[in-house]
Design a protein around this motif. Structure first.
Motif, PDB file in Angstrom:
ATOM      1  N   LEU A 125      -6.051  -1.522   1.685  1.00 31.44           N
ATOM      2  CA  LEU A 125      -5.641  -2.661   0.871  1.00 31.44           C
ATOM      3  C   LEU A 125      -4.398  -2.272   0.078  1.00 31.44           C
ATOM      4  O   LEU A 125      -4.119  -1.084  -0.101  1.00 31.44           O
ATOM      5  N   PRO A 126      -3.687  -3.245  -0.462  1.00 32.67           N
ATOM      6  CA  PRO A 126      -2.484  -2.941  -1.240  1.00 32.67           C
ATOM      7  C   PRO A 126      -2.819  -2.556  -2.687  1.00 32.67           C
ATOM      8  O   PRO A 126      -2.318  -3.138  -3.648  1.00 32.67           O
ATOM      9  N   ILE A 127      -3.677  -1.566  -2.823  1.00 27.43           N
ATOM     10  CA  ILE A 127      -4.106  -1.130  -4.153  1.00 27.43           C
ATOM     11  C   ILE A 127      -3.046  -0.216  -4.755  1.00 27.43           C
ATOM     12  O   ILE A 127      -2.577   0.721  -4.114  1.00 27.43           O
ATOM     13  N   VAL A 128      -2.674  -0.531  -5.989  1.00 26.16           N
ATOM     14  CA  VAL A 128      -1.702   0.254  -6.749  1.00 26.16           C
ATOM     15  C   VAL A 128      -2.352   0.618  -8.073  1.00 26.16           C
ATOM     16  O   VAL A 128      -2.828  -0.271  -8.794  1.00 26.16           O
ATOM     17  N   ASP A 129      -2.396   1.908  -8.379  1.00 25.62           N
ATOM     18  CA  ASP A 129      -3.008   2.370  -9.627  1.00 25.62           C
ATOM     19  C   ASP A 129      -4.411   1.806  -9.825  1.00 25.62           C
ATOM     20  O   ASP A 129      -4.779   1.363 -10.914  1.00 25.62           O
ATOM     21  N   GLY A 130      -5.187   1.779  -8.743  1.00 24.18           N
ATOM     22  CA  GLY A 130      -6.587   1.391  -8.824  1.00 24.18           C
ATOM     23  C   GLY A 130      -6.884  -0.093  -8.794  1.00 24.18           C
ATOM     24  O   GLY A 130      -8.044  -0.482  -8.913  1.00 24.18           O
ATOM     25  N   ILE A 184       2.886  -1.912   0.948  1.00 25.63           N
ATOM     26  CA  ILE A 184       2.033  -1.052   0.126  1.00 25.63           C
ATOM     27  C   ILE A 184       0.839  -0.549   0.946  1.00 25.63           C
ATOM     28  O   ILE A 184       0.456   0.616   0.862  1.00 25.63           O
ATOM     29  N   CYS A 185       0.257  -1.440   1.755  1.00 24.12           N
ATOM     30  CA  CYS A 185      -0.854  -1.034   2.625  1.00 24.12           C
ATOM     31  C   CYS A 185      -0.428   0.113   3.542  1.00 24.12           C
ATOM     32  O   CYS A 185      -1.177   1.082   3.729  1.00 24.12           O
ATOM     33  N   ALA A 186       0.759   0.010   4.126  1.00 28.41           N
ATOM     34  CA  ALA A 186       1.249   1.063   5.024  1.00 28.41           C
ATOM     35  C   ALA A 186       1.452   2.365   4.264  1.00 28.41           C
ATOM     36  O   ALA A 186       1.148   3.450   4.779  1.00 28.41           O
ATOM     37  N   LEU A 187       1.951   2.281   3.049  1.00 31.65           N
ATOM     38  CA  LEU A 187       2.122   3.473   2.219  1.00 31.65           C
ATOM     39  C   LEU A 187       0.763   4.117   1.939  1.00 31.65           C
ATOM     40  O   LEU A 187       0.612   5.344   2.046  1.00 31.65           O
ATOM     41  N   ASN A 188      -0.226   3.305   1.620  1.00 32.92           N
ATOM     42  CA  ASN A 188      -1.577   3.823   1.401  1.00 32.92           C
ATOM     43  C   ASN A 188      -2.149   4.431   2.684  1.00 32.92           C
ATOM     44  O   ASN A 188      -2.866   5.437   2.634  1.00 32.92           O
ATOM     45  N   ALA A 189      -1.836   3.830   3.825  1.00 35.67           N
ATOM     46  CA  ALA A 189      -2.301   4.374   5.103  1.00 35.67           C
ATOM     47  C   ALA A 189      -1.665   5.737   5.369  1.00 35.67           C
ATOM     48  O   ALA A 189      -2.336   6.659   5.853  1.00 35.67           O
ATOM     49  N   GLY A 217       6.158  -6.180   7.010  1.00 30.90           N
ATOM     50  CA  GLY A 217       6.295  -5.309   5.843  1.00 30.90           C
ATOM     51  C   GLY A 217       5.793  -3.905   6.142  1.00 30.90           C
ATOM     52  O   GLY A 217       6.427  -2.918   5.768  1.00 30.90           O
ATOM     53  N   ALA A 218       4.653  -3.800   6.809  1.00 33.71           N
ATOM     54  CA  ALA A 218       4.106  -2.491   7.190  1.00 33.71           C
ATOM     55  C   ALA A 218       4.935  -1.858   8.306  1.00 33.71           C
ATOM     56  O   ALA A 218       5.319  -0.688   8.233  1.00 33.71           O
TER      57      ALA A 218
END
Length: 156
Positions: free
Chosen positions: A42-47, A70-75, A114-115
């Protein structure tokens, strides 16, 4: 350890986040042989989610495009947690993206760009992948977007 991929992220003004903790009974990423499979990110940023709702409703396609990034960055963070170094990625094999969509929204491929664009920017040719973009009714936590990736690692 940081290398070429993380330097490419830094050139974009991005840093690799900590791995998002699982929301249920699963691992953020697992390795099987030379492949790493991530759970849906998910596009979670700082929790927390920066925005919730349906794309084409409460969330614009442009906002969702950024959320997919953001999801891709988290991946990528999840991949690094099991691979040790993102420079070990030989190629991104597949990206699967889910877009919580208003009933008449049909722009899921544009949202998932985006991803895909982020992966291409930081991995070059190794970031070119197959992809599915799926519209769904609802996602966990009312997230607008969820992305999972499969990568192949260079042989040890």
């Amino acid at each position: 350890m940081s290398g070429r991929v993380e330097a490419a992220l830094a050139e974009l003004g991005l840093t690799l986040p900590d791995v998002v903790p699982p929301l249920a009974a699963y691992q953020p990423a697992v390795r099987s042989g030379v492949y790493v499979y991530t759970a849906g990110q998910l596009p979670i940023v700082d929790g927390k989610l920066p925005v919730t709702g349906k794309v084409g409703g409460e969330v614009t396609a442009e906002e969702a495009h950024g959320l997919a990034r953001i999801c891709a960055l988290n991946a990528l963070a999840a991949v690094k947690s099991v691979a040790g170094d993102l420079d070990r990625i030989a190629r991104v094999v597949k990206v699967v993206g889910f877009v919580a969509s208003a009933p008449d929204f049909t722009g899921q491929p544009g949202v998932l760009n985006g991803a895909s664009e982020l992966l291409g920017r930081v991995l070059g040719d190794k970031g070119v992948h197959a992809r599915s973009a799926v519209g769904v009714t609802v996602l966990p936590l009312d997230s607008p977007v969820e992305v999972e990736i499969q990568v192949e690692l260079a042989q040890d």
